[in-house]
Scaffold this active site. Structure first.
Site, PDB file in Angstrom:
ATOM      1  N   GLN A 127      -7.265  11.193   8.054  1.00 15.69           N
ATOM      2  CA  GLN A 127      -6.648   9.902   7.733  1.00 15.69           C
ATOM      3  C   GLN A 127      -5.966   9.954   6.373  1.00 15.69           C
ATOM      4  O   GLN A 127      -6.597  10.290   5.374  1.00 15.69           O
ATOM      5  CB  GLN A 127      -7.718   8.807   7.727  1.00 15.69           C
ATOM      6  CG  GLN A 127      -7.212   7.445   7.263  1.00 15.69           C
ATOM      7  CD  GLN A 127      -8.299   6.396   7.272  1.00 15.69           C
ATOM      8  OE1 GLN A 127      -8.951   6.172   8.293  1.00 15.69           O
ATOM      9  NE2 GLN A 127      -8.519   5.751   6.143  1.00 15.69           N
ATOM     10  N   GLY A 128      -4.687   9.609   6.337  1.00 12.53           N
ATOM     11  CA  GLY A 128      -3.924   9.609   5.092  1.00 12.53           C
ATOM     12  C   GLY A 128      -3.648   8.203   4.603  1.00 12.53           C
ATOM     13  O   GLY A 128      -2.562   7.658   4.855  1.00 12.53           O
ATOM     14  N   TYR A 129      -4.602   7.620   3.921  1.00 10.82           N
ATOM     15  CA  TYR A 129      -4.445   6.267   3.376  1.00 10.82           C
ATOM     16  C   TYR A 129      -4.395   6.297   1.848  1.00 10.82           C
ATOM     17  O   TYR A 129      -3.381   6.038   1.235  1.00 10.82           O
ATOM     18  CB  TYR A 129      -5.585   5.369   3.856  1.00 10.82           C
ATOM     19  CG  TYR A 129      -5.314   4.626   5.141  1.00 10.82           C
ATOM     20  CD1 TYR A 129      -4.500   5.167   6.123  1.00 10.82           C
ATOM     21  CD2 TYR A 129      -5.881   3.385   5.381  1.00 10.82           C
ATOM     22  CE1 TYR A 129      -4.253   4.490   7.301  1.00 10.82           C
ATOM     23  CE2 TYR A 129      -5.637   2.692   6.552  1.00 10.82           C
ATOM     24  CZ  TYR A 129      -4.821   3.240   7.517  1.00 10.82           C
ATOM     25  OH  TYR A 129      -4.579   2.556   8.680  1.00 10.82           O
ATOM     26  N   SER A 130      -5.515   6.619   1.209  1.00 13.54           N
ATOM     27  CA  SER A 130      -5.612   6.527  -0.250  1.00 13.54           C
ATOM     28  C   SER A 130      -4.692   7.512  -0.947  1.00 13.54           C
ATOM     29  O   SER A 130      -4.419   8.606  -0.442  1.00 13.54           O
ATOM     30  CB  SER A 130      -7.053   6.777  -0.702  1.00 13.54           C
ATOM     31  OG  SER A 130      -7.915   5.759  -0.243  1.00 13.54           O
ATOM     32  N   SER A 162     -10.860  13.092   4.106  1.00 10.65           N
ATOM     33  CA  SER A 162     -12.036  13.805   4.598  1.00 10.65           C
ATOM     34  C   SER A 162     -11.659  14.866   5.628  1.00 10.65           C
ATOM     35  O   SER A 162     -10.920  14.591   6.584  1.00 10.65           O
ATOM     36  CB  SER A 162     -13.027  12.827   5.221  1.00 10.65           C
ATOM     37  OG  SER A 162     -13.511  11.917   4.263  1.00 10.65           O
ATOM     38  N   GLU A 245     -12.648   1.077  11.242  1.00 13.59           N
ATOM     39  CA  GLU A 245     -13.362   1.933  10.303  1.00 13.59           C
ATOM     40  C   GLU A 245     -14.578   1.218   9.733  1.00 13.59           C
ATOM     41  O   GLU A 245     -15.652   1.802   9.581  1.00 13.59           O
ATOM     42  CB  GLU A 245     -12.418   2.371   9.183  1.00 13.59           C
ATOM     43  CG  GLU A 245     -13.062   3.324   8.188  1.00 13.59           C
ATOM     44  CD  GLU A 245     -12.108   3.798   7.110  1.00 13.59           C
ATOM     45  OE1 GLU A 245     -12.332   4.892   6.576  1.00 13.59           O
ATOM     46  OE2 GLU A 245     -11.150   3.067   6.794  1.00 13.59           O
ATOM     47  N   SER A 369     -14.703  -0.801  -0.824  1.00 11.96           N
ATOM     48  CA  SER A 369     -16.005  -0.732  -1.489  1.00 11.96           C
ATOM     49  C   SER A 369     -16.827  -1.993  -1.234  1.00 11.96           C
ATOM     50  O   SER A 369     -16.309  -3.036  -0.803  1.00 11.96           O
ATOM     51  CB  SER A 369     -15.814  -0.552  -3.000  1.00 11.96           C
ATOM     52  OG  SER A 369     -15.269  -1.732  -3.565  1.00 11.96           O
TER      53      SER A 369
END
Length: 386
Positions: A127-130, A162, A245, A369
């Site tokens: 996953q390419g988010y942050s 990850s 998620e 978070s």
């Protein structure tokens, strides 16, 4: 009857558990059971393919797409039994995130292209988010995709990705319009990783393991048909994925696993003879089972097509912080061994008592978070000011 033709929901829970146990016993090597660290692809790819071939890989997907079509109650049994059996966690971004998103937002051609390859194990996803300056404020992302003929050209980077070192595909949020407000200029792209211009660098985590990565894109191309949904509609689509998620993060899976390790340490050291410890363990087990009931209720709302709200945030907080309490109890129960990393003698056994503790730190951060989740609850439920 082949596995994928089985009506799992019609089985009794006991029969379903017995079928899963038999499959794990026959197909999952003992060396992969109850691992203390997240395994690499080379270790679990055979097991992942076996699950896919048997129709047991995607419990929540509809059967028409190769999933098990489990109702929420059966999904909970599946999670609990797989943890009890010690089945390893897979490289599961395609299973828990991309698959449901494609089912909801993908074209029929995209579903036909990508869903079978998740099940076969041909495609391993990350996953390419942050990004380095777009974590909690995800809409500030800078990775850019520019349309060039029949392809997008992507430049930028992602972080905390990850298991990217083992993936061959990534789904990513990218900026496709810099002239509008930041949420409005984002698109959702699928990008093959095995091509020139892609660089993956691992990041060592708190336990000294390499699980997280940075991913860099230097004029990387991806076909125009790999755009999910409409151009510049990625922010809306991404909220669907974040919901999945957070539901997954809110599952009792990790808490069940931590309870297994707590019980193992306690039995090795005779802690159950102490009524104070026994009461604490029982309370943690009940907390986990209550979490499972809440998880099943939220999953039922998903099945019913109901809109999810702050309950997803409540679920994520509950699950991740429950797991942390259990892992803290592991360190306490281990006594002196609770302060030593790696395999250490515990009551005649060799155990790694700190691994579950380290593993439980990140889930209260990723996917939003605990602080962000509490802000969501404060705004949407308590109507408190920003």
């Amino acid at each position: 009857m082949p596995e994928d033709a089985q009506d799992w929901n019609a089985m009794t829970d006991d029969a379903f558990r017995e079928r899963l146990a038999r499959f794990v016993e026959e197909n999952c090597p003992a060396r992969l059971r109850h691992l203390k660290d997240r395994p690499r692809l080379a270790e679990v790819h055979g097991w992942q393919k076996a699950l896919g071939a048997a129709g047991l890989l995607c419990p929540a997907w509809p059967r028409k797409y190769g999933g098990m079509g489990l109702n929420p109650a059966k999904q909970l049994v599946y999670l609990e039994e797989m943890e009890n059996l010690g089945a390893p966690r897979l490289l599961d971004q395609g299973i828990i995130n991309l698959g449901p998103l494609l089912i909801a937002h993908g074209s029929e051609a995209q579903k036909a292209e990508y869903l079978p390859r998740v099940i076969s194990g041909e495609h391993i996803w990350c996953q390419g988010y942050s990004e380095p300056n777009a974590g909690s404020d995800l809409a500030s992302l800078k990775t850019e995709a520019v349309l060039d003929g029949d392809a997008f050209v992507v430049n930028g980077s992602k972080i905390w990705t990850s298991m990217a070192m083992d993936a061959n595909m990534i789904f990513a949020l990218v900026r496709t319009d810099k002239t509008v407000r930041k949420q409005a200029g984002i698109s959702f792209l699928i990008i093959p990783l095995e091509q020139p211009g892609v660089t993956v660098r691992t990041i060592r985590n708190i336990a000294g393991k390499e699980e997280l990565c940075e991913v860099f894109f230097d004029n990387v191309r991806t076909p125009r048909e790999n755009l999910i949904g409409a151009l510049n509609d990625g922010w809306r689509i991404s909220k669907t994925l974040l919901g999945h998620e957070r539901i997954w993060s809110g599952s009792p899976r990790q808490s069940f696993s931590a309870l297994f390790h707590l019980k193992r340490v306690a039995e090795a050291l005779g802690r159950f003879d102490d009524p104070v410890f026994a009461e604490k363990y029982q309370a943690l087990e009940l907390d986990t089972r209550d979490l499972g009931s809440a998880y099943a209720l939220v999953q039922q709302k998903v099945v019913n097509g109901e809109e999810l709200g702050a309950e997803v945030s409540v679920l994520k907080i509950w699950a991740t912080e429950t797991c942390q309490r259990i892992t803290e109890a592991i360190l306490e129960a281990a006594g002196d061994a609770g302060g030593m990393a790696g395999e250490v003698p515990v009551g005649g056994e060799s155990l790694d008592v700190t691994a579950p503790f380290f593993e439980s730190r990140a889930p209260t951060i990723y996917g939003g978070s605990s602080q962000i989740q509490r802000n969501i609850i404060a705004k949407t439920v308590l109507n408190l000011p920003s």
